[in-house]
Design a protein around this motif. Sequence first.
Motif, mmCIF file in Angstrom:
data_model
loop_
_atom_site.group_PDB
_atom_site.id
_atom_site.type_symbol
_atom_site.label_atom_id
_atom_site.label_comp_id
_atom_site.label_asym_id
_atom_site.label_seq_id
_atom_site.Cartn_x
_atom_site.Cartn_y
_atom_site.Cartn_z
ATOM 1 N N PRO A 80 0.936 -1.012 -0.038
ATOM 2 C CA PRO A 80 -0.098 -0.021 0.013
ATOM 3 C C PRO A 80 0.959 1.207 0.117
ATOM 4 O O PRO A 80 1.955 1.315 0.610
ATOM 5 C CB PRO A 80 -0.799 -0.147 1.578
ATOM 6 N N LEU A 119 8.591 -6.672 4.899
ATOM 7 C CA LEU A 119 9.421 -5.317 4.992
ATOM 8 C C LEU A 119 10.316 -5.923 3.775
ATOM 9 O O LEU A 119 10.895 -4.933 2.912
ATOM 10 C CB LEU A 119 10.285 -4.969 6.149
ATOM 11 N N LEU A 123 11.428 -4.097 0.174
ATOM 12 C CA LEU A 123 12.695 -3.444 -0.083
ATOM 13 C C LEU A 123 13.302 -4.004 -1.363
ATOM 14 O O LEU A 123 13.909 -3.360 -2.200
ATOM 15 C CB LEU A 123 13.682 -3.665 1.062
ATOM 16 N N ILE A 126 11.598 -2.564 -4.155
ATOM 17 C CA ILE A 126 12.304 -1.060 -4.573
ATOM 18 C C ILE A 126 13.277 -1.394 -5.743
ATOM 19 O O ILE A 126 13.761 -0.990 -6.880
ATOM 20 C CB ILE A 126 12.596 -0.487 -3.522
ATOM 21 N N MET A 129 12.501 -2.661 -9.003
ATOM 22 C CA MET A 129 11.991 -1.573 -10.017
ATOM 23 C C MET A 129 13.229 -0.716 -10.273
ATOM 24 O O MET A 129 13.018 -0.182 -11.775
ATOM 25 C CB MET A 129 11.210 -0.740 -8.992
ATOM 26 N N GLN A 130 14.107 -0.464 -9.700
ATOM 27 C CA GLN A 130 15.190 0.232 -10.118
ATOM 28 C C GLN A 130 15.823 -0.205 -11.368
ATOM 29 O O GLN A 130 16.183 0.212 -12.462
ATOM 30 C CB GLN A 130 16.227 0.529 -9.112
ATOM 31 N N PHE B 79 17.489 3.052 0.769
ATOM 32 C CA PHE B 79 16.841 1.890 1.272
ATOM 33 C C PHE B 79 17.734 0.550 0.713
ATOM 34 O O PHE B 79 17.823 0.608 -0.480
ATOM 35 C CB PHE B 79 15.397 1.740 0.449
ATOM 36 N N PRO B 80 17.823 -0.377 1.585
ATOM 37 C CA PRO B 80 18.793 -1.354 1.148
ATOM 38 C C PRO B 80 18.150 -2.598 0.500
ATOM 39 O O PRO B 80 16.797 -2.650 0.864
ATOM 40 C CB PRO B 80 19.356 -1.699 2.637
ATOM 41 N N SER B 81 18.541 -3.238 -0.177
ATOM 42 C CA SER B 81 18.096 -4.545 -0.783
ATOM 43 C C SER B 81 19.178 -5.538 -0.383
ATOM 44 O O SER B 81 20.237 -5.271 -1.013
ATOM 45 C CB SER B 81 17.728 -4.580 -1.837
ATOM 46 N N ASP B 82 18.799 -6.542 0.259
ATOM 47 C CA ASP B 82 19.812 -7.697 0.718
ATOM 48 C C ASP B 82 21.173 -6.791 1.401
ATOM 49 O O ASP B 82 22.209 -7.231 1.340
ATOM 50 C CB ASP B 82 20.293 -8.524 -0.314
ATOM 51 N N HIS B 86 21.764 -0.117 -4.189
ATOM 52 C CA HIS B 86 21.828 -0.662 -5.535
ATOM 53 C C HIS B 86 21.777 0.577 -6.568
ATOM 54 O O HIS B 86 21.512 0.402 -7.760
ATOM 55 C CB HIS B 86 20.458 -1.529 -5.756
ATOM 56 N N THR B 87 22.218 1.696 -6.227
ATOM 57 C CA THR B 87 22.315 2.883 -6.783
ATOM 58 C C THR B 87 23.712 3.541 -6.449
ATOM 59 O O THR B 87 24.353 3.159 -5.171
ATOM 60 C CB THR B 87 21.354 3.672 -6.766
ATOM 61 N N LEU B 105 15.020 1.144 10.354
ATOM 62 C CA LEU B 105 14.030 0.614 9.336
ATOM 63 C C LEU B 105 13.615 -0.880 9.734
ATOM 64 O O LEU B 105 12.615 -1.223 9.397
ATOM 65 C CB LEU B 105 14.687 0.943 8.091
ATOM 66 N N GLU B 106 14.713 -1.653 10.093
ATOM 67 C CA GLU B 106 14.511 -3.051 9.885
ATOM 68 C C GLU B 106 13.933 -3.698 11.226
ATOM 69 O O GLU B 106 13.454 -4.820 11.261
ATOM 70 C CB GLU B 106 15.732 -3.768 9.333
ATOM 71 N N LEU B 119 9.156 2.823 7.099
ATOM 72 C CA LEU B 119 8.671 1.873 6.329
ATOM 73 C C LEU B 119 7.670 2.553 5.333
ATOM 74 O O LEU B 119 7.682 2.417 4.101
ATOM 75 C CB LEU B 119 7.808 0.959 7.331
ATOM 76 N N ALA B 122 9.261 3.978 2.563
ATOM 77 C CA ALA B 122 9.921 3.016 1.596
ATOM 78 C C ALA B 122 8.461 2.485 0.702
ATOM 79 O O ALA B 122 8.718 2.646 -0.465
ATOM 80 C CB ALA B 122 10.164 1.721 2.261
ATOM 81 N N LEU B 123 7.114 2.655 1.276
ATOM 82 C CA LEU B 123 6.069 2.286 0.558
ATOM 83 C C LEU B 123 5.791 3.250 -0.474
ATOM 84 O O LEU B 123 5.362 3.020 -1.414
ATOM 85 C CB LEU B 123 4.833 1.933 1.338
ATOM 86 N N ILE B 126 7.853 3.066 -3.379
ATOM 87 C CA ILE B 126 7.300 2.150 -4.441
ATOM 88 C C ILE B 126 6.195 2.671 -5.384
ATOM 89 O O ILE B 126 6.161 2.626 -6.750
ATOM 90 C CB ILE B 126 6.668 0.800 -3.774
#
Lengths: 224, 224
Positions: A80, A119, A123, A126, A129-130, B79-82, B86-87, B105-106, B119, B122-123, B126
Amino acid sequence: MYVTVTGDQDQPAPLASISSKITRSPTAHLKAGAHLYFEGDSVKWLYQIKTGVLRLTRMMEDGRRQVIAFGYPGDIVGFPSDGLHHTDCDVLEDVCLQPYRRSMLESGHGDPQLHYDLLQAALREISAMQDHFMMLGRKSAVEKVASFLCVLTHRVGKEVGGYTQVVLPMSRGDIADFLGLTTETVSRTLTQLRKSRIIAIENIHTVIIRRPQALSSLSLGDRT
Amino acid sequence: MYVTVTGDQDQPAPLASISSKITRSPTAHLKAGAHLYFEGDSVKWLYQIKTGVLRLTRMMEDGRRQVIAFGYPGDIVGFPSDGLHHTDCDVLEDVCLQPYRRSMLESGHGDPQLHYDLLQAALREISAMQDHFMMLGRKSAVEKVASFLCVLTHRVGKEVGGYTQVVLPMSRGDIADFLGLTTETVSRTLTQLRKSRIIAIENIHTVIIRRPQALSSLSLGDRT
DNA sequence: CGGGACATTGAGGAGAATCAAACAGGGTGG
DNA sequence: CCACCCTGTTTGATTCTCCTCAATGTCCCG
């Protein structure tokens, strides 16, 4: 799922099954063609896809459409923003869904592990999507279609007689609206890949990957 | 910030200041040209921008670049992923940043309200990215540039003598890589908007919006 | 004043869109 | 069971948007 390639192929597979105690609701089943939710609907549930395929779309007033993502097993849909859905979501191939209450995402009180998993899924979304931005903004038609097939190969490819078979439950128009192309261009590009013996088209919804390596090269823009 | 228009202009402004008790670290200041982090770096902090402008980019092996977003005051980046960035992120205009530990955040243990706010950010991210897909995949050059100016107008426009002034701290190349165009096309499109008296170009980094309504129409694809 | 980076402008071309027509293929009804 | 139709796909011809390559212009800084 954001079907894209940006170098490192094997990003960690989406969590096969999200951890949980008894906070689980029974799974839901929906037939192809059914609608899961619409843009503007208030979000009550998130869904993890167990089997089947979903399509997430947005529309402009004049009818132009963008397919935001295809949802495959493991993916979670329905995040959401301000409590509302911002895409339409409908079923391309009969799905089995595991619903989670929105509150499980927004607060850790119920089940901290589930909260954390949802969560992390957001992430990862995101980040995915990048990747897709690069595809839409900077790749040529061939690169787009090759990328698309490449990722599907890794995610849902089946080994058949030494080759990988990929099923495309969506229409050419869906693929076009996902990649920022027209139906005709997608069709022409597939034909072109077929003629160069990189793929074979078994039937409209089934493709055989004959030369995965060549396909991967194309997806990254190798001119060779 | 994903500079896009998709109908409803005035989405809720990003939280001016994220709630918090004493979990706050001192703010950080960085000069234009500085790098905040690179793709692949492990994420230790998220940052809310207090003042200034950031640029988030991704690159392909062959040098093609996509600007993922411009970060403006109120936005949260990192915002992290794993656990990884990523940028790449660097500073376009001197920034003042409020850092938050990634753990905020986590997990909600430290400060539930801050956790919740991050959070939500982050949403919203998206959702904003979904809008941007439509821009990259389905809009023409004029529509893209008009959309870009439109959103900047609403976010950072200043009233000057009855008109709205918008400062563009980024280069034409940055705008191009954000919109999926070339520098030349961005330049030509701005000239075209200037000649049709929709905007005026005060200097390379400053634009006056003379006919906001016309600009908005263009951004949505009105042919009139 | 000169150099370098960035921006604008122009000419020409490539790639994808558009418009239009033929072609499956699957489902329905006779 | 087959003919037909409807929808989606492929293919072709043409157009047009945007990219590419190249030249010129502008601004800032030493």
